[in-house]
Design a protein around this motif. Structure first.
Motif, PDB file in Angstrom:
ATOM      1  N   GLN A  73     -52.780 -10.664  16.331  1.00  0.00           N
ATOM      2  CA  GLN A  73     -52.791 -12.077  16.734  1.00  0.00           C
ATOM      3  C   GLN A  73     -54.204 -12.638  16.798  1.00  0.00           C
ATOM      4  O   GLN A  73     -54.419 -13.825  16.549  1.00  0.00           O
ATOM      5  N   LYS A  74     -55.160 -11.792  17.138  1.00  0.00           N
ATOM      6  CA  LYS A  74     -56.556 -12.223  17.245  1.00  0.00           C
ATOM      7  C   LYS A  74     -57.289 -12.169  15.904  1.00  0.00           C
ATOM      8  O   LYS A  74     -58.497 -12.421  15.838  1.00  0.00           O
ATOM      9  N   GLY A  75     -56.569 -11.832  14.848  1.00  0.00           N
ATOM     10  CA  GLY A  75     -57.166 -11.852  13.519  1.00  0.00           C
ATOM     11  C   GLY A  75     -57.919 -10.600  13.134  1.00  0.00           C
ATOM     12  O   GLY A  75     -58.685 -10.619  12.158  1.00  0.00           O
ATOM     13  N   HIS A  76     -57.725  -9.515  13.866  1.00  0.00           N
ATOM     14  CA  HIS A  76     -58.413  -8.263  13.547  1.00  0.00           C
ATOM     15  C   HIS A  76     -57.497  -7.331  12.762  1.00  0.00           C
ATOM     16  O   HIS A  76     -56.266  -7.457  12.791  1.00  0.00           O
ATOM     17  N   ALA A  90     -46.262   1.093  23.491  1.00  0.00           N
ATOM     18  CA  ALA A  90     -47.664   0.762  23.771  1.00  0.00           C
ATOM     19  C   ALA A  90     -48.410   0.418  22.490  1.00  0.00           C
ATOM     20  O   ALA A  90     -49.132  -0.589  22.420  1.00  0.00           O
ATOM     21  N   GLY A  91     -48.254   1.249  21.461  1.00  0.00           N
ATOM     22  CA  GLY A  91     -48.938   0.996  20.201  1.00  0.00           C
ATOM     23  C   GLY A  91     -48.475  -0.279  19.528  1.00  0.00           C
ATOM     24  O   GLY A  91     -49.269  -1.015  18.933  1.00  0.00           O
ATOM     25  N   THR A  92     -47.188  -0.563  19.633  1.00  0.00           N
ATOM     26  CA  THR A  92     -46.647  -1.791  19.055  1.00  0.00           C
ATOM     27  C   THR A  92     -47.216  -3.018  19.757  1.00  0.00           C
ATOM     28  O   THR A  92     -47.652  -3.980  19.114  1.00  0.00           O
ATOM     29  N   ALA A  93     -47.213  -2.998  21.082  1.00  0.00           N
ATOM     30  CA  ALA A  93     -47.706  -4.154  21.842  1.00  0.00           C
ATOM     31  C   ALA A  93     -49.177  -4.403  21.565  1.00  0.00           C
ATOM     32  O   ALA A  93     -49.598  -5.554  21.328  1.00  0.00           O
ATOM     33  N   LEU A  94     -49.983  -3.343  21.590  1.00  0.00           N
ATOM     34  CA  LEU A  94     -51.416  -3.520  21.355  1.00  0.00           C
ATOM     35  C   LEU A  94     -51.682  -3.946  19.916  1.00  0.00           C
ATOM     36  O   LEU A  94     -52.556  -4.787  19.665  1.00  0.00           O
ATOM     37  N   ALA A 107     -40.790 -12.562  23.144  1.00  0.00           N
ATOM     38  CA  ALA A 107     -40.272 -13.660  22.340  1.00  0.00           C
ATOM     39  C   ALA A 107     -41.203 -13.971  21.172  1.00  0.00           C
ATOM     40  O   ALA A 107     -40.741 -14.325  20.079  1.00  0.00           O
ATOM     41  N   SER A 108     -42.514 -13.816  21.382  1.00  0.00           N
ATOM     42  CA  SER A 108     -43.466 -14.073  20.287  1.00  0.00           C
ATOM     43  C   SER A 108     -43.289 -13.062  19.159  1.00  0.00           C
ATOM     44  O   SER A 108     -43.437 -13.395  17.982  1.00  0.00           O
ATOM     45  N   ILE A 109     -42.946 -11.809  19.516  1.00  0.00           N
ATOM     46  CA  ILE A 109     -42.697 -10.806  18.476  1.00  0.00           C
ATOM     47  C   ILE A 109     -41.361 -11.082  17.789  1.00  0.00           C
ATOM     48  O   ILE A 109     -41.232 -10.904  16.571  1.00  0.00           O
ATOM     49  N   GLU A 110     -40.356 -11.533  18.558  1.00  0.00           N
ATOM     50  CA  GLU A 110     -39.082 -11.919  17.941  1.00  0.00           C
ATOM     51  C   GLU A 110     -39.304 -13.018  16.905  1.00  0.00           C
ATOM     52  O   GLU A 110     -38.752 -12.963  15.794  1.00  0.00           O
ATOM     53  N   LYS A 115     -36.199 -11.269  14.413  1.00  0.00           N
ATOM     54  CA  LYS A 115     -35.210 -10.338  14.966  1.00  0.00           C
ATOM     55  C   LYS A 115     -34.989 -10.670  16.438  1.00  0.00           C
ATOM     56  O   LYS A 115     -35.864 -11.221  17.110  1.00  0.00           O
ATOM     57  N   SER A 116     -33.831 -10.276  16.953  1.00  0.00           N
ATOM     58  CA  SER A 116     -33.521 -10.481  18.364  1.00  0.00           C
ATOM     59  C   SER A 116     -33.404  -9.133  19.055  1.00  0.00           C
ATOM     60  O   SER A 116     -32.615  -8.279  18.629  1.00  0.00           O
TER      61      SER A 116
END
Length: 347
Positions: free
Chosen positions: A23-26, A13-17, A73-76, A81-82
């Motif tokens: 990504q939003k520049g914050h 959860a923390g990684t995704a958020l 896929a965007s994080i990969e 990394k895969s």
């Protein structure tokens, strides 16, 4: 230092958020305790659009599943990394009646996007599937440990992660935000699983912890498809097979159990015809599930600088890509999450 957000916990959860926020520049700081129960790290990582004994479409599948693969896929791409493994899921039929029933379901427009093919004859000689089975698509599994390790290195490289125990008593609220030790932030988000129960803000949330155990085994038969009936059996890239999972709401003792090994092997023997197998690893975790099986998103009703993004249970891999976007809309635009997941339903 000053950041926009302070996140407690760097599980899934923390990684995704974190990824959405960056990504939003914050800016942000993540505090992650190396001693906490890391249920994300022992999860199988399976995402499956059609689940349960009655094979029903996963809740909110039309919103959740279009987000899953593009998000990971965007994080990969970011990390180089895969860890996302797109795999079909094969579920054998137990009876000819079940086969006929699913032949009828194949025309259901709500299920069609997730059906690859229905087999009326055995697909695998190594599987107990005399009546064939259904092959699902838009499914697979996530190597969560590789994701978390790589993202941790990414955050450390940016100075956005500290590996330390969080002490809520040291949080000081100010007019324009909050302060924690040398960190100033506009808001604080609890993404720390069952650790949120130790918080004065969220200790009353109706979590329903579930203990889950999974096995890594050596066994012949290495299909691309995940075989799933009673238990799931995943062919891992390293040649091992992952088998799981148990679900216990009563036995929450820390540690793996022999009972789980027996249960999973008995179910596996009813699914796979190959008797020889060798246990390599046995892992357990206490999942932050909730009583109504819906996650917790929202802002604390009395402290508008404090948020929660939590309670994803066993389906975190499927849920967090979509709901991290919902959470971001709350953080940046003040848009409240839907009632089903909003913490106001239970506070």
């Amino acid at each position: 230092m000053e950041v926009d957000f302070l996140l407690i916990g760097q599980g899934l959860a923390g990684t995704a958020l974190s990824h959405r926020i960056i990504q939003k520049g914050h800016t942000l700081m993540v505090l992650d305790s190396p001693l906490s129960n890391k249920s994300s790290r022992v999860a199988a990582g399976l995402y499956n659009p059609v689940t349960g004994k009655k094979m029903v479409r996963t809740w909110l599948a039309d919103k959740l599943f279009p987000e899953i693969e593009p998000f990971y896929a965007s994080i990969e791409n970011l990390l180089g990394k895969s860890f996302l493994h797109k795999r079909p899921i094969y579920r054998p039929f137990l009876t000819i009646e079940e086969q006929n029933e699913w032949m009828g379901h194949s025309a259901d427009p709500l299920l069609q996007p997730f059906f690859e093919k229905i087999y009326t004859k055995p697909l695998f000689d190594e599987v107990f599937n005399p009546f064939g089975g259904i092959l699902l698509k838009n499914s697979g599994f996530l190597d969560i440990n590789t994701l978390l390790d790589a993202y941790s290195d990414f955050l450390l490289g940016k100075g956005y992660l500290r590996l330390e125990i969080f002490n809520e008593k040291e949080v000081i609220f100010e007019n324009n935000g909050l302060k924690y030790r040398d960190i100033k932030a506009k808001g604080m988000i609890y993404c720390n699983g069952l650790g949120a129960l130790e918080s004065e803000f969220f200790k009353t949330l109706p979590f329903a912890p579930v203990k889950g155990e999974i096995l890594d085994i050596e066994q012949d038969f290495h299909p691309e498809a995940v075989i799933n009936r009673g238990v799931f059996r995943i062919s891992l890239p390293n040649g091992l097979k992952r088998v799981g999972s148990t679900y216990s709401w009563h036995d929450l003792d820390i540690g793996p159990t022999e009972r789980a090994v027996r249960e999973l092997f008995e179910k596996l023997d009813k699914l796979i015809k190959i008797p020889d197998k060798n246990l390599v690893a046995h892992k357990f975790g206490i999942r932050p599930a909730t009583k109504d099986r819906k996650p917790f998103l929202g802002k604390h009703p009395l402290q508008d600088r404090v948020y929660v993004f939590n309670g994803f249970g066993a389906k975190g891999v499927s849920l967090v890509p979509y709901f991290s976007k919902v959470m971001l809309e709350l953080l940046l635009e003040g848009k409240e999450p839907q009632k089903e997941v909003n913490i106001m339903r239970c506070m």
